[in-house]
Design a protein around this motif. Structure first.
Motif, mmCIF file in Angstrom:
data_model
loop_
_atom_site.group_PDB
_atom_site.id
_atom_site.type_symbol
_atom_site.label_atom_id
_atom_site.label_comp_id
_atom_site.label_asym_id
_atom_site.label_seq_id
_atom_site.Cartn_x
_atom_site.Cartn_y
_atom_site.Cartn_z
ATOM 1 N N TYR A 104 0.865 -1.125 0.014
ATOM 2 C CA TYR A 104 0.014 -0.010 -0.011
ATOM 3 C C TYR A 104 1.063 1.128 0.180
ATOM 4 O O TYR A 104 1.789 1.514 0.892
ATOM 5 C CB TYR A 104 -0.832 -0.157 1.316
ATOM 6 N N LEU A 105 0.935 1.927 -1.245
ATOM 7 C CA LEU A 105 1.863 3.279 -1.586
ATOM 8 C C LEU A 105 1.076 4.288 -0.822
ATOM 9 O O LEU A 105 0.072 4.762 -1.538
ATOM 10 C CB LEU A 105 2.340 3.040 -2.754
ATOM 11 N N HIS A 106 1.451 5.146 0.046
ATOM 12 C CA HIS A 106 0.739 6.213 0.478
ATOM 13 C C HIS A 106 1.806 7.482 0.343
ATOM 14 O O HIS A 106 2.854 7.642 0.828
ATOM 15 C CB HIS A 106 0.406 6.079 1.886
ATOM 16 N N GLY A 107 0.973 8.335 -0.216
ATOM 17 C CA GLY A 107 1.681 9.710 -0.572
ATOM 18 C C GLY A 107 0.598 10.897 -0.269
ATOM 19 O O GLY A 107 -0.465 10.735 -0.105
ATOM 20 N N PRO A 108 1.337 12.138 -0.569
ATOM 21 C CA PRO A 108 0.461 13.285 -0.509
ATOM 22 C C PRO A 108 -0.341 13.545 -1.920
ATOM 23 O O PRO A 108 -0.102 12.758 -3.047
ATOM 24 C CB PRO A 108 1.463 14.201 -0.325
ATOM 25 N N PRO A 109 -1.170 14.450 -2.063
ATOM 26 C CA PRO A 109 -1.758 14.721 -3.328
ATOM 27 C C PRO A 109 -0.601 14.802 -4.298
ATOM 28 O O PRO A 109 0.411 15.725 -3.912
ATOM 29 C CB PRO A 109 -2.777 15.960 -3.024
ATOM 30 N N SER A 110 -0.885 14.397 -5.500
ATOM 31 C CA SER A 110 0.607 14.378 -6.559
ATOM 32 C C SER A 110 1.055 15.897 -6.575
ATOM 33 O O SER A 110 2.361 15.832 -6.796
ATOM 34 C CB SER A 110 0.399 13.791 -7.772
ATOM 35 N N ASN A 111 0.463 16.945 -6.723
ATOM 36 C CA ASN A 111 0.742 18.215 -6.762
ATOM 37 C C ASN A 111 1.207 19.121 -5.614
ATOM 38 O O ASN A 111 1.695 20.198 -5.793
ATOM 39 C CB ASN A 111 -0.150 19.044 -7.627
ATOM 40 N N VAL A 112 0.858 18.545 -4.611
ATOM 41 C CA VAL A 112 1.296 19.261 -3.174
ATOM 42 C C VAL A 112 2.729 19.224 -3.083
ATOM 43 O O VAL A 112 3.209 18.139 -3.171
ATOM 44 C CB VAL A 112 0.542 18.749 -2.031
ATOM 45 N N ARG A 113 3.471 20.495 -2.636
ATOM 46 C CA ARG A 113 4.850 20.304 -2.660
ATOM 47 C C ARG A 113 5.235 19.867 -1.135
ATOM 48 O O ARG A 113 4.852 20.649 -0.478
ATOM 49 C CB ARG A 113 5.467 21.912 -2.906
ATOM 50 N N ILE A 114 6.175 19.049 -0.919
ATOM 51 C CA ILE A 114 6.738 18.544 0.253
ATOM 52 C C ILE A 114 8.120 19.200 0.596
ATOM 53 O O ILE A 114 8.817 19.077 -0.467
ATOM 54 C CB ILE A 114 6.918 17.019 0.027
ATOM 55 N N SER A 115 7.980 19.631 1.587
ATOM 56 C CA SER A 115 9.445 20.157 1.992
ATOM 57 C C SER A 115 9.576 19.955 3.587
ATOM 58 O O SER A 115 8.746 19.629 4.363
ATOM 59 C CB SER A 115 9.596 21.847 1.757
ATOM 60 N N PRO A 116 10.881 20.161 3.949
ATOM 61 C CA PRO A 116 11.120 19.781 5.526
ATOM 62 C C PRO A 116 10.145 20.372 6.293
ATOM 63 O O PRO A 116 10.041 21.719 6.050
ATOM 64 C CB PRO A 116 12.792 20.355 5.701
ATOM 65 N N VAL A 117 9.665 19.990 7.382
ATOM 66 C CA VAL A 117 8.873 20.677 8.566
ATOM 67 C C VAL A 117 9.884 21.680 8.835
ATOM 68 O O VAL A 117 10.837 21.513 9.458
ATOM 69 C CB VAL A 117 8.271 19.633 9.510
ATOM 70 N N GLN A 118 9.332 22.904 9.085
ATOM 71 C CA GLN A 118 10.209 23.790 9.616
ATOM 72 C C GLN A 118 10.788 23.938 11.111
ATOM 73 O O GLN A 118 11.975 24.549 11.333
ATOM 74 C CB GLN A 118 9.386 25.440 9.318
ATOM 75 N N LYS A 119 9.962 23.202 11.728
ATOM 76 C CA LYS A 119 10.402 23.059 13.282
ATOM 77 C C LYS A 119 11.611 21.871 13.083
ATOM 78 O O LYS A 119 12.242 22.004 14.267
ATOM 79 C CB LYS A 119 9.197 22.327 13.901
ATOM 80 N N LEU A 120 11.927 21.532 12.226
ATOM 81 C CA LEU A 120 13.131 20.619 12.414
ATOM 82 C C LEU A 120 14.153 21.238 11.403
ATOM 83 O O LEU A 120 15.144 20.670 11.309
ATOM 84 C CB LEU A 120 12.857 19.108 11.400
ATOM 85 N N VAL A 121 13.875 22.535 11.023
ATOM 86 C CA VAL A 121 15.117 23.313 10.550
ATOM 87 C C VAL A 121 15.515 24.498 11.382
ATOM 88 O O VAL A 121 14.928 25.135 11.955
ATOM 89 C CB VAL A 121 14.710 23.964 9.386
ATOM 90 N N GLY A 122 16.947 24.579 11.434
ATOM 91 C CA GLY A 122 17.377 25.841 12.305
ATOM 92 C C GLY A 122 19.012 25.922 12.184
ATOM 93 O O GLY A 122 19.549 25.327 11.199
ATOM 94 N N PRO A 123 19.529 26.696 13.046
ATOM 95 C CA PRO A 123 20.894 27.001 12.692
ATOM 96 C C PRO A 123 21.847 25.573 12.759
ATOM 97 O O PRO A 123 22.766 25.488 11.875
ATOM 98 C CB PRO A 123 21.346 27.820 13.873
ATOM 99 N N SER A 124 21.477 24.629 13.641
ATOM 100 C CA SER A 124 22.407 23.446 13.670
ATOM 101 C C SER A 124 21.879 22.544 12.895
ATOM 102 O O SER A 124 22.401 21.434 12.555
ATOM 103 C CB SER A 124 22.424 22.938 15.156
ATOM 104 N N GLN A 125 20.450 22.736 12.095
ATOM 105 C CA GLN A 125 20.025 21.797 11.185
ATOM 106 C C GLN A 125 19.692 22.254 9.901
ATOM 107 O O GLN A 125 18.312 22.696 9.929
ATOM 108 C CB GLN A 125 18.787 20.775 11.742
ATOM 109 N N PRO A 126 20.559 22.698 8.871
ATOM 110 C CA PRO A 126 20.195 23.273 7.834
ATOM 111 C C PRO A 126 19.176 22.605 7.087
ATOM 112 O O PRO A 126 19.076 21.051 7.319
ATOM 113 C CB PRO A 126 21.356 23.655 7.122
ATOM 114 N N GLN A 127 18.077 23.164 6.357
ATOM 115 C CA GLN A 127 17.236 22.551 5.354
ATOM 116 C C GLN A 127 18.329 21.663 4.256
ATOM 117 O O GLN A 127 19.064 22.336 3.604
ATOM 118 C CB GLN A 127 16.509 23.623 4.692
ATOM 119 N N MET A 128 17.818 20.463 4.326
ATOM 120 C CA MET A 128 18.569 19.444 3.467
ATOM 121 C C MET A 128 18.023 19.236 2.215
ATOM 122 O O MET A 128 18.665 18.910 1.185
ATOM 123 C CB MET A 128 18.873 18.179 4.069
ATOM 124 N N TYR A 129 16.956 19.777 2.095
ATOM 125 C CA TYR A 129 15.951 19.499 0.517
ATOM 126 C C TYR A 129 15.092 20.504 0.376
ATOM 127 O O TYR A 129 14.600 21.009 1.073
ATOM 128 C CB TYR A 129 15.091 18.016 0.699
#
Ligand code: AKG
Ligand code: FE2
Length: 160
Positions: free
Chosen positions: A123-148
């Motif tokens: 069972y392959l589960h994903g977002p609606p095909s045109n919704v853009r996925i990016s790193p959750v902003q709470k997981l991005v910070g000075p010590s954790q740059p946005q990787m994708y």
């Protein structure tokens, strides 16, 4: 699991952004059949890959064949034994991106068996095909740059 993902998708949508759009999902079922093979060492059921999904939920028949590559620099493939009534959950590439690399998508493959057919249902589960996925902003910070960068499922399929 699926509600947690919907929550994260809404959470990662830009402020005032497309909440309604992000609330949905797309999914597919993939049926895999691996006939018995007299020379299993010279055949591959499904070549090593990661799934492009957020998550994949896998049911396998009672013939083993599913293998995962050991994460974190370990060596070798680990066989995932079929457990009656049990399901295997694979983290997919889009959850890897959404979590800014905290949850690693798993490299896996399927082997064939000398004497027995094997089936698996994914069972392959994903977002609606045109919704853009990016790193959750709470997981991005000075010590954790946005990787994708942000990417939609359909764009991801075109790229990879
Ligand atoms: O059959 C298996 O164990 C793996 C199936 C799979 O990886 C897939 O359908 O993407
Ligand atoms: Fe897969």
């Amino acid at each position: 699991m699926i509600s947690l993902l919907s929550f994260l998708l809404n959470w990662s949508a830009p402020r005032g952004g497309p909440k309604k759009e992000a609330a949905g999902s797309s999914a597919a079922i993939q049926l895999n059949h691996y006939p018995a093979c007299p020379d299993p060492d010279r055949a591959m059921g499904l070549a090593p890959h990661t799934d492009s999904t957020l998550v994949t939920i896998l049911h396998q028949s009672n013939t083993s064949g599913s293998q995962e590559l050991r994460a974190g620099g370990g060596t070798g493939w680990v066989t995932v034994p079929p457990i009656r009534g049990g399901l295997v959950v694979h983290i997919g590439d889009l959850l890897h991106i959404l979590s800014n690399g905290l949850c690693l998508s798993v490299v896996h493959r399927a082997m064939v068996n000398r004497d027995r057919n094997r089936i698996s249902i994914a069972y392959l589960h994903g977002p609606p095909s045109n919704v853009r996925i990016s790193p959750v902003q709470k997981l991005v910070g000075p010590s954790q740059p946005q990787m994708y960068r942000a990417v939609s499922w359909s764009e991801y399929h075109r790229l990879f």
